[in-house]
Design a protein around this motif. Sequence first.
Motif, PDB file in Angstrom:
ATOM      1  N   LYS A 168      -0.293   2.921  -3.300  1.00 62.47           N
ATOM      2  CA  LYS A 168      -1.365   3.869  -3.011  1.00 62.47           C
ATOM      3  C   LYS A 168      -0.817   5.229  -2.591  1.00 62.47           C
ATOM      4  CE  LYS A 168      -5.208   4.635   0.070  1.00 62.47           C
ATOM      5  NZ  LYS A 168      -5.790   4.268   1.352  1.00 62.47           N
ATOM      6  N   GLN A 169       0.212   5.209  -1.738  1.00 65.86           N
ATOM      7  CA  GLN A 169       0.724   6.488  -1.253  1.00 65.86           C
ATOM      8  C   GLN A 169       1.255   7.327  -2.409  1.00 65.86           C
ATOM      9  OE1 GLN A 169       0.131   7.704   1.638  1.00 65.86           O
ATOM     10  NE2 GLN A 169      -0.827   5.771   2.225  1.00 65.86           N
ATOM     11  N   GLU A 194      -2.929   3.682   8.074  1.00 66.10           N
ATOM     12  CA  GLU A 194      -2.208   4.554   7.149  1.00 66.10           C
ATOM     13  C   GLU A 194      -2.212   5.998   7.641  1.00 66.10           C
ATOM     14  OE1 GLU A 194      -3.095   1.954   3.103  1.00 66.10           O
ATOM     15  OE2 GLU A 194      -3.982   3.939   3.319  1.00 66.10           O
ATOM     16  N   TYR A 207     -12.209  11.980  -3.595  1.00 68.01           N
ATOM     17  CA  TYR A 207     -11.751  10.993  -2.609  1.00 68.01           C
ATOM     18  C   TYR A 207     -10.961  11.676  -1.495  1.00 68.01           C
ATOM     19  CZ  TYR A 207      -9.476   6.878  -0.615  1.00 68.01           C
ATOM     20  OH  TYR A 207      -9.023   5.909   0.240  1.00 68.01           O
ATOM     21  N   GLN A 247     -18.277  -4.767  -5.571  1.00 69.74           N
ATOM     22  CA  GLN A 247     -18.073  -4.072  -6.848  1.00 69.74           C
ATOM     23  C   GLN A 247     -19.180  -4.409  -7.832  1.00 69.74           C
ATOM     24  OE1 GLN A 247     -13.988  -5.052  -7.927  1.00 69.74           O
ATOM     25  NE2 GLN A 247     -13.272  -4.540  -5.875  1.00 69.74           N
ATOM     26  N   ILE A 306      -7.087  -0.592   7.967  1.00 69.44           N
ATOM     27  CA  ILE A 306      -5.950  -0.208   7.120  1.00 69.44           C
ATOM     28  C   ILE A 306      -5.910   1.308   6.931  1.00 69.44           C
ATOM     29  CG2 ILE A 306      -5.075  -0.286   4.744  1.00 69.44           C
ATOM     30  CD1 ILE A 306      -6.029  -3.222   4.662  1.00 69.44           C
ATOM     31  N   TYR A 363     -18.541   1.356  -8.980  1.00 68.63           N
ATOM     32  CA  TYR A 363     -17.726   1.160  -7.782  1.00 68.63           C
ATOM     33  C   TYR A 363     -17.282   2.467  -7.131  1.00 68.63           C
ATOM     34  CZ  TYR A 363     -13.926   0.308  -4.652  1.00 68.63           C
ATOM     35  OH  TYR A 363     -13.128   0.335  -3.539  1.00 68.63           O
ATOM     36  N   ARG A 364     -16.689   3.341  -7.938  1.00 64.54           N
ATOM     37  CA  ARG A 364     -16.108   4.543  -7.348  1.00 64.54           C
ATOM     38  C   ARG A 364     -17.160   5.398  -6.665  1.00 64.54           C
ATOM     39  NH1 ARG A 364     -13.231   3.655 -11.991  1.00 64.54           N
ATOM     40  NH2 ARG A 364     -10.956   3.482 -11.699  1.00 64.54           N
ATOM     41  N   LEU A 418     -18.372   3.809  -3.481  1.00 67.22           N
ATOM     42  CA  LEU A 418     -17.467   3.945  -2.341  1.00 67.22           C
ATOM     43  C   LEU A 418     -17.593   5.342  -1.728  1.00 67.22           C
ATOM     44  CD1 LEU A 418     -15.329   2.337  -0.716  1.00 67.22           C
ATOM     45  CD2 LEU A 418     -13.630   3.737  -1.891  1.00 67.22           C
ATOM     46  N   HIS A 436       0.829  -1.204   0.000  1.00 62.30           N
ATOM     47  CA  HIS A 436       0.000   0.000   0.000  1.00 62.30           C
ATOM     48  C   HIS A 436       0.865   1.257   0.000  1.00 62.30           C
ATOM     49  CE1 HIS A 436      -3.645  -2.427   1.728  1.00 62.30           C
ATOM     50  NE2 HIS A 436      -3.565  -2.511   0.413  1.00 62.30           N
ATOM     51  N   GLU A 472      -1.675  12.418  -7.008  1.00 63.77           N
ATOM     52  CA  GLU A 472      -3.074  12.579  -7.393  1.00 63.77           C
ATOM     53  C   GLU A 472      -3.333  11.948  -8.757  1.00 63.77           C
ATOM     54  OE1 GLU A 472      -4.601  16.461  -6.842  1.00 63.77           O
ATOM     55  OE2 GLU A 472      -4.174  16.436  -4.690  1.00 63.77           O
ATOM     56  N   ASN A 473      -2.791  10.799  -8.922  1.00 56.56           N
ATOM     57  CA  ASN A 473      -2.936  10.071 -10.176  1.00 56.56           C
ATOM     58  C   ASN A 473      -2.826   8.588  -9.869  1.00 56.56           C
ATOM     59  OD1 ASN A 473      -3.259   9.630 -12.841  1.00 56.56           O
ATOM     60  ND2 ASN A 473      -1.383  10.665 -13.512  1.00 56.56           N
ATOM     61  N   GLY A 474      -3.662   7.797 -10.522  1.00 53.75           N
ATOM     62  CA  GLY A 474      -3.616   6.356 -10.268  1.00 53.75           C
ATOM     63  C   GLY A 474      -4.636   5.967  -9.211  1.00 53.75           C
ATOM     64  N   PRO A 475      -4.931   4.675  -9.138  1.00 53.39           N
ATOM     65  CA  PRO A 475      -5.996   4.197  -8.238  1.00 53.39           C
ATOM     66  C   PRO A 475      -5.647   4.336  -6.768  1.00 53.39           C
ATOM     67  CG  PRO A 475      -4.838   2.355  -9.249  1.00 53.39           C
ATOM     68  CD  PRO A 475      -4.317   3.587  -9.907  1.00 53.39           C
ATOM     69  N   VAL A 476      -6.656   4.729  -5.968  1.00 56.30           N
ATOM     70  CA  VAL A 476      -6.452   4.838  -4.519  1.00 56.30           C
ATOM     71  C   VAL A 476      -7.536   4.132  -3.712  1.00 56.30           C
ATOM     72  CG1 VAL A 476      -5.095   6.950  -4.551  1.00 56.30           C
ATOM     73  CG2 VAL A 476      -7.594   7.086  -4.557  1.00 56.30           C
ATOM     74  N   MET A 477      -8.660   3.824  -4.355  1.00 53.86           N
ATOM     75  CA  MET A 477      -9.726   3.149  -3.602  1.00 53.86           C
ATOM     76  C   MET A 477      -9.471   1.650  -3.622  1.00 53.86           C
ATOM     77  SD  MET A 477     -12.982   5.142  -5.149  1.00 53.86           S
ATOM     78  CE  MET A 477     -13.078   6.926  -5.180  1.00 53.86           C
ATOM     79  N   CYS A 478      -9.888   0.970  -2.547  1.00 57.35           N
ATOM     80  CA  CYS A 478      -9.589  -0.455  -2.396  1.00 57.35           C
ATOM     81  C   CYS A 478      -9.862  -1.227  -3.689  1.00 57.35           C
ATOM     82  CB  CYS A 478     -10.439  -1.074  -1.288  1.00 57.35           C
ATOM     83  SG  CYS A 478     -10.399  -0.172   0.254  1.00 57.35           S
ATOM     84  N   ALA A 502     -10.605  -3.079   5.931  1.00 57.14           N
ATOM     85  CA  ALA A 502     -10.377  -1.877   5.131  1.00 57.14           C
ATOM     86  C   ALA A 502     -10.334  -0.632   6.019  1.00 57.14           C
ATOM     87  CB  ALA A 502     -11.464  -1.747   4.075  1.00 57.14           C
ATOM     88  N   HIS A 509      -9.869  11.884  -7.701  1.00 61.48           N
ATOM     89  CA  HIS A 509      -8.868  12.053  -6.644  1.00 61.48           C
ATOM     90  C   HIS A 509      -9.257  13.167  -5.698  1.00 61.48           C
ATOM     91  CE1 HIS A 509      -5.245   9.578  -6.615  1.00 61.48           C
ATOM     92  NE2 HIS A 509      -5.554   9.287  -7.881  1.00 61.48           N
ATOM     93  N   HIS A 517       0.271   7.166  -5.506  1.00 60.02           N
ATOM     94  CA  HIS A 517      -0.887   7.649  -6.268  1.00 60.02           C
ATOM     95  C   HIS A 517      -1.531   8.835  -5.578  1.00 60.02           C
ATOM     96  CE1 HIS A 517      -1.330   3.332  -8.099  1.00 60.02           C
ATOM     97  NE2 HIS A 517      -0.308   4.016  -8.623  1.00 60.02           N
TER      98      HIS A 517
END
Lengths: 127, 219, 445
Positions: free
Chosen positions: A107-108, B100, B5, B166, B96, B170-171, B174, A103, A114-120, B93, B2, A110
């Motif tokens: 994820k960090q 984080e 989120y 899913q 986690i 999905y997005r 969430l 992760h 601010e680009n790329g997947p971050v949601m589970c 989840a 982004h 991303h």
Amino acid sequence: MKRFVTVLLAVAVGWLWATAPLAQEDMETVPNDAFTSPQRPPAVFVHDAHNEAAGIDECNRCHHVYREGQLVPDESSEDYRCSDCHAETAADDGMPALMGAFHGNCKQCHLELENGPVMCGECHQRP
Amino acid sequence: MHAIYGWVTGPLTWIAFLLFFGGLLYRLVQLLILVRRKEPFIFSYMSLKYSLRSILHWILPFGTVNWRLHPVMTIVTFAFHICLLVAPVFLMAHAILFEEAWGFGWPSLPDVAADWMTLIVIAGAVFFLVRRIVRPEVRFVTSTSDYVLLAVVAAPFVTGFIAYHQLFAYRWMLVAHIVSGQVMLVAIPFTRLVHMLFAPLTRAYTGSEFGGVRHAVDW
Amino acid sequence: MAQPAKSEAKQIVDNGIEKGAAGLTEDRIQAVINRVIKGESGARLKVYVDTCVHCGLCSEACHYYLSHDKDPRYSPVAKVKQTLWEMIRRKGRVSVDFMRRAAEIVHTECNLCKRCAMYCPFGIDIAYLMMVVRRIVHLLGMTPQYIQDTAHSHAAVSNQMWVKPDEWPDTLQWQEEEARGEIPTLRIPLEKEGADIMYSVIGPEPKFQAQLIYQAAVIMDVAGVNWTMPATAGWDNSDMAMFTGDNEVMGRIKREHYETAARLRVRRIVMGECGHAFRSVYDVGNRWLGWRIPPIPIIHAIEFYHELLTAGKIRVAKKFKTPVTIHDPCNVVRGGGLHRMARDLAHALCEEVVEMYPNCEHNYCCCAGGGVINCGPPWKNKRIEGNRVKADQLADAKIRGAKVLIAPCHNCHSGLEDINHAYELGLDIKFFGDIIYEVMEKPEA
């Protein structure tokens, strides 16, 4: 900048996986066989396409090497599996546990870019 | 996405938890001040022994006459409330995300278990909804707010379930899950969901009165 | 949903409610409601209203609900909805008609028996909420006529039945004379300072149940108790002002009662077999006056007889033969935990005790208490209809052999007599005192 590197390094950990079962160029997911009981589907990751899109040339952006808690700038670790260093449960020495390493690497980065997947479910996609 | 989120997991989460904990604290302090100002005698009747005696009977399924009188309701309400509390707190989840953010986490449930618990909560909410409509004595005292509150509680579980599997969008699901969870948290101190905080207190007072003054059981 | 046309059809008219309603404006109603809800009430009202999740689990606690075939309007929470919730929601702005209905609900559809507090998972004290509404009704001058009259009596002569100051000692002396026919040396000691016990009764005893004073005197005499009764006001422990929400009068007459006992320097107050009076002197009056527990120990007749019997001060000559069943009055059982002693007592006095079910704390109310029977004749039939479940419960005990019903409470007694008569149960209703008087060893006359 330093974090940026760390993050990319983390991404690189993903590749490490590829060395054993698959050639990097064929890789589509990050294998999760190092987990005793993985709870989610393996993370989607297409190695070459990702790096091309992300403009990553240096292997050790992700395939990092730490020695005594210090990042070794010129070395890289693509011949190892992430789980060779990162245990499934965190050790006392401050080394991130395996899931945290994944992760952290993906994820960090991303999040920071601010680009790329971050949601589970963006990575852990169900078939 | 982004930006959205980042917003819902960042500032909105802060606001939700501040309002949740702050709100609970506010309600508690407000209550204590009110007791002190207007009904200070309540303090003198409170008894730890009889409070716990009463609470213990009532948090035990079938531990009271009324629980035994309504076996289905008893099973559903206990399952609903236990899952409602346990599933979100011990969801991997969530743990986690917490780790984080704060650097430490806690043991979590296997996803399969949490998944079933979520289904139990949703089923419980459906049961409560049907009961509200079907049982005359419940329908008579039901107002719109009761349905709204039930929806507020069910929403994070329904959206969480859909997102986890899913099933679609999905997005957005969430994001809906996160926001509905925050709405529920904020609703707790400021609606009848405050029974989470007050029910043990009202039970304790009644238990103290029954035990200490009336020498009778209240179950 | 049940909409019984029959109870809708006959509107009961209560002069007290109507007279109060006649001069009311919505402004006045609003002012009074807000005075009580915002001014007088505190944390309990707020928390009870904010915590209730409208689950309806209190319903089965209520004898009115059960007796009306589970008509949802009679469930405890429904009574709160039809009164307090609405008042709060409308910020006190309710109509005169609304208040008329509210007065009817809180005075004639709830006995404040607190059974629902034992059924609510949160322990919400709905009887307390009903009392808040009664307080509002009182301040609006809408209290039902008959109970208001008894409250006036309390205010004017410190007893419930307009017993005049000279009638009280007269009655005691009359009963003393009567009892001396049986035990020539018997006395009813008046104003005996320093006695162990002040014996107190409710207004109806001197008014029309004087034989109960006779019996008590015989029991005291045989047991050799050092007792006294006051010759002044303060002898009546009953309290209808407590049930009308007239807290000021309630507090005044309780103070008079305690002060009378203090003046006589007695160690304890023993009271006759009355439930609501027990509530008023043991639980409510003392709190209003600022005492956590009563300033002078209060002993209910059940406890007192139990004590006399276990100490051997009275002896059973021959046990009561007819099978008995015990009605547990809310105020001394749910309000005082005396159900175990009542059973000990019954078993010591009687050959056969048949339990009725549910019993002890879970017993069904008599439907007379909480001032409901004191609302008088206009409401009598409604009260009897509202307690069919009690008739069923008693009929069941009768099938299993019970012939005598022991009810150690005046209100229960009167209410159960009505049930007994209306549902043709054919039970013989007695006090513990009646039975003790009958079975105890007495000196040869």
